[in-house]
Design a protein around this motif. Structure first.
Motif, mmCIF file in Angstrom:
data_model
loop_
_atom_site.group_PDB
_atom_site.id
_atom_site.type_symbol
_atom_site.label_atom_id
_atom_site.label_comp_id
_atom_site.label_asym_id
_atom_site.label_seq_id
_atom_site.Cartn_x
_atom_site.Cartn_y
_atom_site.Cartn_z
ATOM 1 N N THR A 117 -0.795 -2.106 5.020
ATOM 2 C CA THR A 117 0.449 -1.499 4.547
ATOM 3 C C THR A 117 0.687 -0.194 5.298
ATOM 4 O O THR A 117 -0.275 0.474 5.701
ATOM 5 C CB THR A 117 0.411 -1.181 3.034
ATOM 6 O OG1 THR A 117 -0.471 -0.076 2.805
ATOM 7 C CG2 THR A 117 -0.039 -2.393 2.230
ATOM 8 N N PRO A 118 1.943 0.208 5.476
ATOM 9 C CA PRO A 118 2.197 1.484 6.147
ATOM 10 C C PRO A 118 1.667 2.668 5.364
ATOM 11 O O PRO A 118 1.231 3.661 5.955
ATOM 12 C CB PRO A 118 3.728 1.524 6.273
ATOM 13 C CG PRO A 118 4.229 0.561 5.253
ATOM 14 C CD PRO A 118 3.197 -0.505 5.142
ATOM 15 N N TYR A 119 1.657 2.578 4.033
ATOM 16 C CA TYR A 119 1.217 3.720 3.235
ATOM 17 C C TYR A 119 -0.282 3.932 3.333
ATOM 18 O O TYR A 119 -0.765 5.065 3.229
ATOM 19 C CB TYR A 119 1.682 3.562 1.787
ATOM 20 C CG TYR A 119 3.167 3.788 1.672
ATOM 21 C CD1 TYR A 119 3.681 5.079 1.586
ATOM 22 C CD2 TYR A 119 4.054 2.728 1.716
ATOM 23 C CE1 TYR A 119 5.042 5.307 1.526
ATOM 24 C CE2 TYR A 119 5.425 2.938 1.661
ATOM 25 C CZ TYR A 119 5.912 4.232 1.562
ATOM 26 O OH TYR A 119 7.272 4.441 1.512
ATOM 27 N N MET A 122 -0.461 5.837 6.578
ATOM 28 C CA MET A 122 0.137 7.165 6.477
ATOM 29 C C MET A 122 -0.658 8.117 5.585
ATOM 30 O O MET A 122 -0.827 9.295 5.901
ATOM 31 C CB MET A 122 1.567 7.041 5.919
ATOM 32 C CG MET A 122 2.547 6.361 6.847
ATOM 33 S SD MET A 122 3.988 5.697 5.956
ATOM 34 C CE MET A 122 4.577 7.130 5.066
ATOM 35 N N ARG A 123 -1.137 7.620 4.468
ATOM 36 C CA ARG A 123 -1.720 8.505 3.453
ATOM 37 C C ARG A 123 -3.234 8.549 3.462
ATOM 38 O O ARG A 123 -3.832 9.504 2.962
ATOM 39 C CB ARG A 123 -1.237 8.080 2.067
ATOM 40 C CG ARG A 123 0.255 8.277 1.874
ATOM 41 C CD ARG A 123 0.699 7.830 0.500
ATOM 42 N NE ARG A 123 2.123 8.093 0.290
ATOM 43 C CZ ARG A 123 2.817 7.654 -0.748
ATOM 44 N NH1 ARG A 123 2.211 6.923 -1.679
ATOM 45 N NH2 ARG A 123 4.099 7.931 -0.872
ATOM 46 N N THR A 174 -3.997 10.102 -2.676
ATOM 47 C CA THR A 174 -4.708 9.348 -1.645
ATOM 48 C C THR A 174 -5.741 8.424 -2.271
ATOM 49 O O THR A 174 -5.901 7.267 -1.840
ATOM 50 C CB THR A 174 -5.385 10.308 -0.652
ATOM 51 O OG1 THR A 174 -4.390 11.138 -0.054
ATOM 52 C CG2 THR A 174 -6.116 9.548 0.442
ATOM 53 N N GLU A 177 -3.873 5.454 -3.624
ATOM 54 C CA GLU A 177 -3.442 4.560 -2.541
ATOM 55 C C GLU A 177 -4.625 3.759 -2.008
ATOM 56 O O GLU A 177 -4.512 2.552 -1.727
ATOM 57 C CB GLU A 177 -2.799 5.371 -1.419
ATOM 58 C CG GLU A 177 -2.057 4.544 -0.392
ATOM 59 C CD GLU A 177 -0.784 3.923 -0.944
ATOM 60 O OE1 GLU A 177 -0.539 2.738 -0.649
ATOM 61 O OE2 GLU A 177 -0.042 4.615 -1.670
ATOM 62 N N THR A 181 -4.805 -0.333 -2.247
ATOM 63 C CA THR A 181 -4.902 -1.119 -1.011
ATOM 64 C C THR A 181 -6.196 -1.917 -0.986
ATOM 65 O O THR A 181 -6.226 -3.062 -0.515
ATOM 66 C CB THR A 181 -4.805 -0.213 0.223
ATOM 67 O OG1 THR A 181 -3.670 0.647 0.101
ATOM 68 C CG2 THR A 181 -4.650 -1.045 1.485
ATOM 69 N N LEU A 204 4.513 4.781 13.202
ATOM 70 C CA LEU A 204 4.252 5.589 12.016
ATOM 71 C C LEU A 204 3.747 6.976 12.426
ATOM 72 O O LEU A 204 4.151 7.993 11.839
ATOM 73 C CB LEU A 204 3.229 4.899 11.112
ATOM 74 C CG LEU A 204 3.689 3.641 10.391
ATOM 75 C CD1 LEU A 204 2.502 2.949 9.720
ATOM 76 C CD2 LEU A 204 4.767 3.961 9.368
#
Length: 211
Positions: A117-119, A122-123, A174, A177, A181, A204
């Motif tokens: 996932t992009p998150y 990113m995170r 974080t 997330e 994930t 990203l």
């Protein structure tokens, strides 16, 4: 934010994480950097039942100055602050799916959670798995310090996740997330999963200035 406000915020986050079953019983611990030291959850404390007046306070040299006795996991927390100087808070949980990945023999030790996932990218970023050490042992400290400059999160083998953040809120976000994930990774094991490719990750990075 005053120390009193930080204390209340830590208690609120502890209650939320416990309520979401990200930790159970007296497992898990949280620390936050203050202007004059650190606040740490006490040893054998339940994150859902923290008392803001009884949180452990330590001076900048990690000496206990007030409150209840601090968590035995101080070497773990201290190593993140030393290895990653921008760290303002550290959250260590025993959340189910991240801990499950830390127990699986085929989890990639260099990156436990693939970029699905992009998150996550990113995170959280890449999440190495550190070799097993006895909980509370100082043996974990050099392992954390070695990876902390390049990684905001790690999995302790057969133990669980640890996350460092630029604030307490950021560390908790974080950690959440990471757990969600990890859940996706476990649920999709054996399936034909589409990962983000290098071009997508670079995009990203260009947009969000990743580490």
């Amino acid at each position: 934010m005053t120390e009193a406000e930080v204390r209340e915020r830590l208690v609120q986050w502890g209650r939320l994480l416990f309520g979401r079953n990200f930790t159970v019983g007296s497992s898990g611990n949280i620390s936050v950097r203050l202007e004059d030291g650190f606040l740490v959850t006490p040893t054998n404390s339940c994150l859902g039942l923290l008392d803001s007046t009884k949180l452990s306070k330590l001076d900048p040299e990690w000496r206990h100055v007030s409150g209840d006795k601090p968590t035995k996991e101080l070497p773990l927390h201290r190593a993140f602050y030393e290895g990653r100087p921008q760290t303002q808070a550290v959250v260590h949980l025993h959340s189910t799916f991240a801990t499950a990945l830390s127990c699986l023999a085929d989890t990639d030790p260099a990156d436990a959670i693939p970029p699905i996932t992009p998150y996550m990218v990113m995170r959280v970023g890449r999440v190495p798995v550190l070799p097993y050490t006895v909980p509370g042992s100082p043996d974990v400290a050099p392992l954390v310090r070695a990876v902390a400059p390049d990684h905001a999160a790690v999995l302790l083998a057969n133990h669980g996740p640890v996350v460092a953040g630029l604030s307490l809120d950021a560390a908790v976000f974080t950690a959440e997330e990471l757990e969600e994930t990890a859940k996706l990774v476990v649920l999709t094991r054996g399936l034909n999963v589409r990962h983000l490719d290098a071009h997508q990750i670079a995009a990203l990075d260009a947009s969000f200035k990743l580490r």
